[in-house]
Scaffold this motif. Structure first.
Motif, mmCIF file in Angstrom:
data_model
loop_
_atom_site.group_PDB
_atom_site.id
_atom_site.type_symbol
_atom_site.label_atom_id
_atom_site.label_comp_id
_atom_site.label_asym_id
_atom_site.label_seq_id
_atom_site.Cartn_x
_atom_site.Cartn_y
_atom_site.Cartn_z
ATOM 1 N N ASN A 139 6.139 -9.290 -3.762
ATOM 2 C CA ASN A 139 4.946 -8.962 -4.546
ATOM 3 C C ASN A 139 4.976 -7.473 -4.820
ATOM 4 N N MET A 140 4.758 -7.094 -6.061
ATOM 5 C CA MET A 140 4.706 -5.686 -6.418
ATOM 6 C C MET A 140 3.433 -5.426 -7.203
ATOM 7 N N ILE A 141 2.695 -4.410 -6.775
ATOM 8 C CA ILE A 141 1.467 -4.014 -7.453
ATOM 9 C C ILE A 141 1.577 -2.545 -7.797
ATOM 10 N N THR A 142 1.233 -2.198 -9.026
ATOM 11 C CA THR A 142 1.189 -0.808 -9.456
ATOM 12 C C THR A 142 -0.265 -0.437 -9.691
ATOM 13 N N VAL A 143 -0.724 0.587 -9.002
ATOM 14 C CA VAL A 143 -2.101 1.053 -9.115
ATOM 15 C C VAL A 143 -2.084 2.387 -9.837
ATOM 16 N N ILE A 144 -2.879 2.492 -10.886
ATOM 17 C CA ILE A 144 -2.985 3.759 -11.609
ATOM 18 C C ILE A 144 -4.103 4.555 -10.954
ATOM 19 N N PHE A 160 1.098 6.755 -10.743
ATOM 20 C CA PHE A 160 1.319 5.321 -10.581
ATOM 21 C C PHE A 160 1.784 5.072 -9.148
ATOM 22 N N ARG A 161 0.955 4.395 -8.364
ATOM 23 C CA ARG A 161 1.284 4.093 -6.973
ATOM 24 C C ARG A 161 1.859 2.686 -6.918
ATOM 25 N N VAL A 162 3.056 2.563 -6.369
ATOM 26 C CA VAL A 162 3.746 1.273 -6.319
ATOM 27 C C VAL A 162 3.709 0.744 -4.886
ATOM 28 N N PHE A 163 3.208 -0.487 -4.745
ATOM 29 C CA PHE A 163 3.148 -1.160 -3.457
ATOM 30 C C PHE A 163 4.047 -2.393 -3.515
ATOM 31 N N VAL A 164 4.866 -2.591 -2.502
ATOM 32 C CA VAL A 164 5.736 -3.763 -2.426
ATOM 33 C C VAL A 164 5.395 -4.510 -1.138
ATOM 34 N N ASN A 165 5.033 -5.778 -1.296
ATOM 35 C CA ASN A 165 4.631 -6.609 -0.161
ATOM 36 C C ASN A 165 3.546 -5.933 0.683
ATOM 37 N N GLY A 166 2.607 -5.292 -0.015
ATOM 38 C CA GLY A 166 1.458 -4.683 0.646
ATOM 39 C C GLY A 166 1.690 -3.313 1.237
ATOM 40 N N VAL A 167 2.901 -2.770 1.113
ATOM 41 C CA VAL A 167 3.224 -1.467 1.685
ATOM 42 C C VAL A 167 3.447 -0.459 0.557
ATOM 43 N N LYS A 168 2.845 0.741 0.702
ATOM 44 C CA LYS A 168 3.046 1.766 -0.314
ATOM 45 C C LYS A 168 4.523 2.145 -0.359
ATOM 46 N N HIS A 169 5.122 1.971 -1.518
ATOM 47 C CA HIS A 169 6.554 2.222 -1.680
ATOM 48 C C HIS A 169 6.825 3.592 -2.283
#
Length: 92
Positions: A34-39, A44-53
């Motif tokens: 799972n990858m989430i990008t938060v602006i 742009f903060r990228v989280f992979v599997n719930g961890v800040k990447h």
């Protein structure tokens, strides 16, 4: 190669800016993620599997961002976005 390198970059006026590499290698060939990008205010903060990447600092105003590109041997199951207010952006 999957898992070998994560590149963060932006493209302006048809030319790529300088690349930023993320040192963490969160992907494993054949495994889902799972990858989430938060602006946020800073970028742009990228989280992979719930961890800040990683984070890519803003290089252009957010209003000028026109697309997101994901390259490689990746199969997307879901892609979406959540529109948040300016008040929430400042808090992230």
């Amino acid at each position: 190669l999957i898992g070998q390198k994560v590149i963060l970059n932006s493209r302006r006026n048809g030319k790529w800016d300088s690349e930023e590499s993320a040192s963490d290698k969160p992907f494993t060939k054949g495994e889902s993620f799972n990858m989430i990008t938060v602006i946020s205010a800073e970028g742009f903060r990228v989280f992979v599997n719930g961890v800040k990447h990683s984070i890519l600092n803003h290089r252009v105003p957010v209003q000028r961002v026109a697309c997101l590109e994901i390259c490689g041997d990746v199969s997307l199951n879901v892609l979406g976005y959540v529109d948040v207010s300016q008040n929430v952006l400042g808090a992230l």
